[in-house]
Write an enzyme that holds these catalytic residues in place. Structure first.
Site, PDB file in Angstrom:
ATOM      1  N   VAL A  95       0.843  -1.182   0.000  1.00  0.00           N
ATOM      2  CA  VAL A  95       0.000   0.000   0.000  1.00  0.00           C
ATOM      3  C   VAL A  95       0.883   1.238   0.000  1.00  0.00           C
ATOM      4  O   VAL A  95       1.862   1.311   0.747  1.00  0.00           O
ATOM      5  CB  VAL A  95      -0.898   0.012   1.248  1.00  0.00           C
ATOM      6  CG1 VAL A  95      -1.774   1.249   1.245  1.00  0.00           C
ATOM      7  CG2 VAL A  95      -1.744  -1.230   1.282  1.00  0.00           C
ATOM      8  N   CYS A  96       0.554   2.172  -0.841  1.00  0.00           N
ATOM      9  CA  CYS A  96       1.295   3.434  -0.884  1.00  0.00           C
ATOM     10  C   CYS A  96       0.372   4.524  -0.384  1.00  0.00           C
ATOM     11  O   CYS A  96      -0.481   5.004  -1.102  1.00  0.00           O
ATOM     12  CB  CYS A  96       1.747   3.728  -2.312  1.00  0.00           C
ATOM     13  SG  CYS A  96       2.579   5.284  -2.483  1.00  0.00           S
TER      14      CYS A  96
END
Lengths: 1194, 171
Positions: free
Chosen positions: B94-95
């Site tokens: 996840v960014c």
């Protein structure tokens, strides 16, 4: 691991979304939250406060994040390396110092001295080290660079000698001349001494180092640009793929089969795992259906889903299948990278498609459709496909970025080390790297690296090309370099002579025909010039020839003289040869690689070369556009204003170039750039005036689709050079025709009396120029603040354009204004009608001629589709200017095709269109030339008058008079424009005047005028005078000429003038810098800000006078006269009978005394503060035991 | 309480507290906990797709890996199922700004106030991720194809997301 679902009915509401792990015992779960939410906890460790570690509330945050342990905070601050500020509410944390209990109230003197001594020694050593390291970097390394270069070239000269088999070895330092010109104090050091060699070598080395760094920087930046260009990267990838294919084609069959067999094995293994996985999924699906998955019970469904997912997930992980794991996949990919074309094309395919493909189509470049049945069932199958299908751009960029990072490290060690320096200040990083701080091994390491890098880069980038160049030159031409120089000079001379001779002869002929005395004079001048030059040249020629003949003996040492250029020429020749060789290698089909490994190496090499080629292309084109083109323009400009000066010719310019090459180049470059900028502004104005699409052939820099780098990369070099050449021709025509033509006409046809221009000699010029620039700067600043010359120029041009268009019937074409009377010509039936200029009736509908009147209107010309936008893509072969009717139906009986314009405007095109356009251009040129030269001449004459009036000398300087006159004339023009606007806006002036008076607007305007006047007088006249007078009084009193004396003895206009200018600088500095930055909170600064805010028309006159004007004037007068008054009093009391000289001396130095008193006071204040700080620091060093975090508000 | 605290003990104590709080007062649509009782530094969590978005009917498993110096450094979050989302990398990572320490933002788009700090918690991370599912951040794309699709053809994007969820559930 297992998860069980908590189905306790009392908790069902809450447990809707939870899964609980077994590790939590039930007591822990059921423990209500309220018990611990009462107790304040640390916002970092979530622990409570204890006796040893109490909780603090140091910032404005409240609620669950109100409290914090000091230790936790310290750890976080250390970790985040930020200032001690709360990251949420931005309150600064404050700490109180805790001193040890045995601290005395006064620090003992011994400790004080000891601390001071230690500190002094430490700082001394660190400073010494800093100096030493800096000395190494700034002086010794450049020296080393220079020595390395010399060493390289010594080897080169030696080997050249040996190649040439000559007996003499050249390269002694005896007659060595540097390529730089040095200031006189260095030139005075005698040749051959160590000191001189040292200084000269160091400076040369520094120049080399700076050049080297600049080159690296340029290359690095252009590489950044290129690798961010998606298209280029894609192209590169494609080329690489082709390369791989070519290798494949060349490769032996046996190897292919072996590789194919390998892959078959691998694929079998993978097929097994996939099948196992599929079975698993099937099982799960069955399970879900059994429980009644689809029956709508949302809660149960979610739980089941979750369970299934978690289990599936778990299962996948245990089996270690590459389904969710991309890295695993890419690893596998990279194994068969060399054989698999698909991998190069689709570097990010998450599921390996070719695994399902039969190995026997190994040689196919085309990707066959994978077995759909298997693929479809895979969980991530559909995700995998779009990842490579629609968009290739993203992953290559990522790859390229990685490349950039790598290159950054390779290219420049600095960058590497900066990034390592995690979060520290930039300068600290630099100093650590240079070795001025931190461990000493760093210094040794980085200096060593630098030397190696310098050594390698000079060897690679200078020496090898030099050797190649020398070899090439030796092979191609056996003559020394000086021969070419001589030939060049001689040819220049002959060309010049030829032109002069031609001019002289033609002028004398013309003067006889036209009977113009001026032309006869010019002819005489030219012929005389030719004669003189020939006389002088014959002397040069004899000397040069003997020299040349001397040189001819050294046939085998082409570059014996160690001049800078003689190195530069072979180096550039070497580079050219290298570039062509590498280009041949890249484009030809010859490859050295035979095996698999070497083919990979070669592919990398090819990628590198292609990238380097692209960089070279970009640098080449950009340097042409930004450096050589402006230079060329500047030279042309200079040539075209030659007629304005006395005794100016190409040869004199060439000689001055030889005297000061760098400054002349800079001058030409900057004037050329200025010209190009002006021209661009002019084109922009034209664009604004004209209909969009008229200038479709000139690139619009504001076009959003205009990407210069992409253009450079995409187009072929030859087309680009051709285009630049074309614009060069256009610019030359523009400069020579417009400017050169005008000056020529002024000089020779009109023989204007104000010519030639008087320009002072260079030395005098530069001194006077700086003052002049300063003067002009202020006026231009003030002028540009309140008037926009661009608007005025645009206004004038618009008028000129509309007149011209009307004259040539081009209004519709150029301005998109349909004027009915332009669409045809008027015919008259009789001369009488023609003379009376009777206006025909214009028929509204076409083709109906009102025959019965004496003058009638005949329509001619037609309508065309013209481009409607400026940003026309030039690479598409659009068909322009299709004839249509007024209602846009085509007249050429063809259908609309692809090649037609998308956006067009229907405009009227008169007959003889080309001639009309040419005429229009001539019209514009004529009027602008007349206008501009009129303004220039007017300003010149006014300036001359002004200067002769002010300084009463005939020896005027035309640069000054031109700009002074220019300011006056432009001010006049703006005034006229302003008045015109006002007159236009006040129509019916009498009636409105009364209204104005009634509404008080005139009163208002008068008030504003008075305010502006006072403002200008204060800020541009009185303040500057006061400031410079104070400065004079203090500074000059300290030097030789006391203020009083200078006031008495030489009250000259230019002194006031200069003090005004200097005072303006002081005042500007005071108001813009001192007041704003150093005394920002003072009352004066606040008042000044208020004044700035209100503007110079609307400020509160009373308050400003009270708060700003009077205090500053008062203070200035006080500084000026208080010392005099005091001195007067002192003299009256004590020195009543002293001699006059002594009293005068007292007066002279009174200001200095005041200044001394003030500065002593300031110094004492500073020292006191320093002493306090130092005391506190020593106290901290000796007695500080810790710091205590302070709660907010305590 | 002992005065000497190693980083690990601080981290595990804090994780324990956070876990307890999560169990006691679980936020809507989120559940999380350590995967293994011996190792408090690897968590499993499940996020329900927010309603009114294409992720609506989905349930997304993810892992949270905490560093040893948690809470000074942020954990990393990785979905273990296939996700089609502009801010989630192809491998599931996840960014999101809350998972970046201030200063080490790869895209330089996020302001410092949305970054990781010890004030944040697992709960906040998960809530942020959930809202990220609802509103992707167009500026910092982790999956450029998804970003592009989300920006240019929303219906296709939604369809794709639903298909992914369906595939993941095996429906």
């Amino acid at each position: 691991m297992e998860f069980h679902v908590d189905q306790d009915p009392s908790e069902s509401e809450r447990s809707k979304n939870i899964f609980n792990s077994d590790i939590l015992d039930s007591e822990n779960i059921s423990k209500p939250r309220s018990t611990d939410s009462d107790e304040p906890t640390c916002r970092i460790c979530r622990g409570e406060g204890t006796e040893d570690e109490p909780l603090f509330h140091p910032c404005k945050c409240s609620g669950s994040i109100k409290h914090i342990h000091q230790e936790c905070l310290a750890e976080w601050l250390k970790h985040s390396q930020k200032k001690p500020v709360c990251e949420l509410c931005h309150t600064q944390f404050s700490f109180t110092k805790v001193y040890s209990n045995d601290m005395p109230t006064e620090i003992p003197f011994g400790i004080f001295i000891k601390e001071g001594g230690i500190r002094a020694i430490k700082s001394f050593f660190s400073r010494m080290r800093f100096a030493a390291v800096m000395c190494i970097w700034i002086f010794l390394l450049p020296l080393c660079t220079r020595k390395i270069i010399k060493g390289y070239f010594w080897i080169a000269s030696f080997s050249v000698e040996s190649i040439a088999d000559s007996s003499t070895l050249v390269g002694g330092n005896a007659n060595y001349t540097s390529f730089l010109t040095f200031p006189s104090f260095i030139e005075d050091i005698p040749q051959g001494t160590f000191l001189r060699a040292f200084i000269v070598d160091t400076i040369e080395g520094q120049v080399f180092t700076i050049m080297q760094m600049l080159i690296f920087l340029v290359l690095f930046l252009s590489r950044e640009w290129i690798v961010h260009n998606d298209e280029f990267v894609r192209e590169l990838q494609q080329l690489d793929t082709e390369e791989a294919q070519r290798f494949m084609a060349l490769n032996t069959r046996g190897e292919t089969f072996r590789a194919a067999g390998d892959q078959l094995d691998r694929q079998r293994r993978r097929a097994d795992t996939i099948q196992a996985l599929l079975r698993d999924i099937e099982v799960q699906r069955g399970l879900q259906q059994e429980v009644g998955f689809a029956n709508g019970n949302e809660e149960l469904m979610q739980i089941l889903r979750r369970d299934a997912l978690v289990r599936a997930n778990e299962h996948f992980r245990n089996n270690d299948l590459p389904i969710f794991d991309d890295e695993n996949n890419t690893d596998n990919d990279s194994e068969n990278d060399a054989i698999n074309e698909e991998d190069a094309q689709e570097p990010n395919d998450t599921i390996n498609e070719d695994d399902t493909q039969e190995p026997n189509d190994e040689m196919n470049a085309h990707v066959p459709e994978p077995d759909f049945g298997v693929d479809d069932l895979l969980i991530d199958a559909d995700q995998a496909r779009p990842a490579f299908a629609p968009n290739h751009a993203a992953p290559p960029v990522a790859i390229a970025n990685a490349n950039v990072a790598g290159a950054g490290i390779n290219d420049d060690i600095n960058i590497d080390d900066f990034e390592d320096d995690d979060g520290a200040e930039d300068f600290d990083g630099v100093f650590n790297l240079l070795g001025a701080r931190g461990p000493l091994i760093n210094a040794v390491q980085s200096i060593g690296t630098a030397i190696i890098v310098i050594f390698a880069s000079i060897g690679l980038l200078m020496w090898i090309p030099y050797m190649i160049g020398v070899a090439t030159c030796y092979i191609i031409t056996p003559f020394p370099y000086d021969v070419y120089a001589y030939l060049f000079k001689a040819s220049l001379h002959y060309i010049n002579n030829f032109i002069d001779l031609l001019m002289g002869v033609s002028y004398s002929y013309l003067s006889e025909v036209l009977r113009l005395d001026s032309l006869a004079q010019s002819a005489e001048y030219y012929l005389k010039a030719v004669k003189e030059r020939n006389d002088s040249f014959s002397i040069i020629r004899s000397i040069d020839f003997s020299n040349i003949l001397n040189h001819m003996k050294y046939f085998h040492e082409p570059f014996a003289s160690s001049r800078f250029w003689s190195k530069l020429v072979p180096i550039s020749v070497g580079y050219t040869v290298l570039i062509f060789a590498l280009m041949y290698y890249v484009t030809s089909s010859w490859r050295f690689a035979k095996g698999k490994q070497s083919s990979i190496v070669e592919r990398y090499l090819l990628m590198f070369l292609r990238q380097a080629g692209a960089i070279l292309k970009v640098v080449f084109i950009i340097s042409i556009e930004l450096v050589f083109f402006p230079l060329y323009c500047g030279i042309l400009l200079n040539c075209s204003i030659l007629p304005l000066f006395e005794n100016a010719s190409l040869v004199s310019r060439w000689n001055s170039f030889l005297n000061q090459p760098m400054s002349i180049i800079c001058f030409h470059w900057s004037s050329g750039t200025l010209y190009m900028v002006m021209f661009a502004v002019f084109v922009t104005i034209c664009r604004e005036i004209m209909r969009p699409g008229v200038l479709y052939f000139v690139r619009d820099p504001n076009d959003p689709n205009f990407h210069p780098i992409r253009d450079i990369l995409k187009r072929r070099l030859r087309t680009q050079v051709y285009r630049i050449g074309l614009s060069g021709v256009i610019y030359s025509i523009l400069i020579c025709g417009c400017i050169g033509g005008t000056t020529w006409v002024l000089r020779h046809i009109i023989n204007a009396s104000f010519l030639p221009l008087e320009v002072p000699s260079p030395g005098k010029f530069s001194n006077a120029l700086s003052t002049h620039m300063l003067c002009a700067y202020f006026f231009i600043c003030v002028l540009f603040k309140y008037v926009s010359p661009r608007n005025l120029i645009k206004k004038i041009w618009t008028k000129l354009f509309s007149r011209g268009c009307n004259l040539f019937r081009l209004s519709s074409f150029i301005l998109n204004v349909n004027v009915l009377s332009e669409q045809g010509t008027v015919k008259y039936r009789s001369i009488r009608a023609w003379i009376s200029g009777k206006k025909p009736e214009l028929a509204v509908d076409e083709d109906s001629i009102v025959e019965n009147s004496e003058a009638y209107f005949v329509r001619n010309g037609g309508f065309v589709r013209a481009p409607g936008i400026d940003s026309l893509p030039s690479d598409k072969g659009y068909k322009l200017f299709i004839p249509v009717t007024k209602d846009d139906s085509r007249l050429d009986n063809e259908e609309d095709t692809e090649n037609d314009l998308d956006e067009y405007t229907i405009v009227y095109r008169p007959p003889q269109f080309r001639w009309r356009v040419a005429g229009f251009l001539c019209f514009i040129w004529f009027f602008s030339a007349v206008g501009i030269s009129a303004i220039t001449i007017l300003s010149l004459l006014i300036g001359r008058q002004l200067f002769s009036f002010l300084f009463s000398s005939d020896n005027y300087n035309d640069v000054f008079s031109l700009s002074a006159g220019g300011i006056i004339v432009s001010a006049l023009i703006f005034l006229i424009d302003y008045l015109e606007q006002k007159m236009n806006s006040m129509v019916g002036i009498k009636a409105t005047l009364i209204d104005y008076w009634a509404s008080g607007e005139i009163k208002q305007a008068a008030k504003r005028g008075v305010k502006l006047f006072i403002y200008c007088v204060m800020f541009y006249f009185i303040f500057p005078l006061i400031f410079s007078a104070c400065f004079d009084a203090v500074i000059k009193a300290l030097s030789v000429r006391p203020f009083v004396k200078s006031l008495n003895s030489e009250p000259k206009t230019d002194q006031i003038f200069f003090s005004l200018i200097a005072g303006n600088v002081f005042a500007k500095y005071f108001f813009k810098d001192v007041l704003v930055n150093h005394f920002a909170h003072s009352k004066l600064a606040r008042d000044f800000r208020a004044l700035e805010h209100d503007g110079m028309f609307e400020y509160d006159l009373y308050r400003t006078t009270h708060d700003i004007f009077l205090p500053i004037v008062g203070l200035g007068l006080f500084i000026l006269f208080a010392p005099l008054g005091v001195t007067w009093a002192v003299v009256k009391v004590f020195f009543r009978n002293s001699p006059k000289e002594k009293i005068n001396m007292l007066f002279w130095y009174s200001h200095a005394v005041l200044f001394a008193v003030i500065s002593t006071l300031a110094l004492t204040h500073k020292l006191k503060r320093y002493w306090r700080d130092w005391n506190a620091r020593v106290r901290d060093n000796v007695y500080l035991v810790g710091e205590q975090l302070q709660n907010l508000g305590e | 309480m002992s005065r000497i605290r190693s980083k690990t003990s601080t981290a595990s104590r804090r994780l324990m507290t956070e876990y307890r709080d999560l169990i006691n007062d679980p936020p809507e649509g989120i559940s999380a906990g350590p995967a293994d009782e011996d190792n408090f530094f690897e968590w499993e969590c499940l996020i329900q797709g927010p309603e009114g978005t294409p992720y609506e009917s989905g349930l997304f498993p993810a892992t949270l890996s905490f560093p040893e110096d948690y809470p000074l450094s942020p954990p990393t979050m990785k979905f273990t199922c296939k996700m089609w989302h502009p801010n989630i990398y192809n491998d599931g990572t996840v960014c999101i700004s809350i998972l970046h320490a201030p200063g080490d933002d790869p895209n330089m788009y996020e302001s410092a106030s949305e970054r990781w700090s010890p004030i944040q918690s697992v709960e906040k991370i998960l809530i942020s991720v959930m809202s990220m599912l609802a509103e992707p951040n167009d500026e910092s794309g982790a999956n450029i194809d998804a970003s592009k699709m989300w920006r240019e053809s929303r219906p296709e994007f939604n369809k794709r997301v639903r298909q992914t969820i369906r595939d993941a559930l095996g429906v």
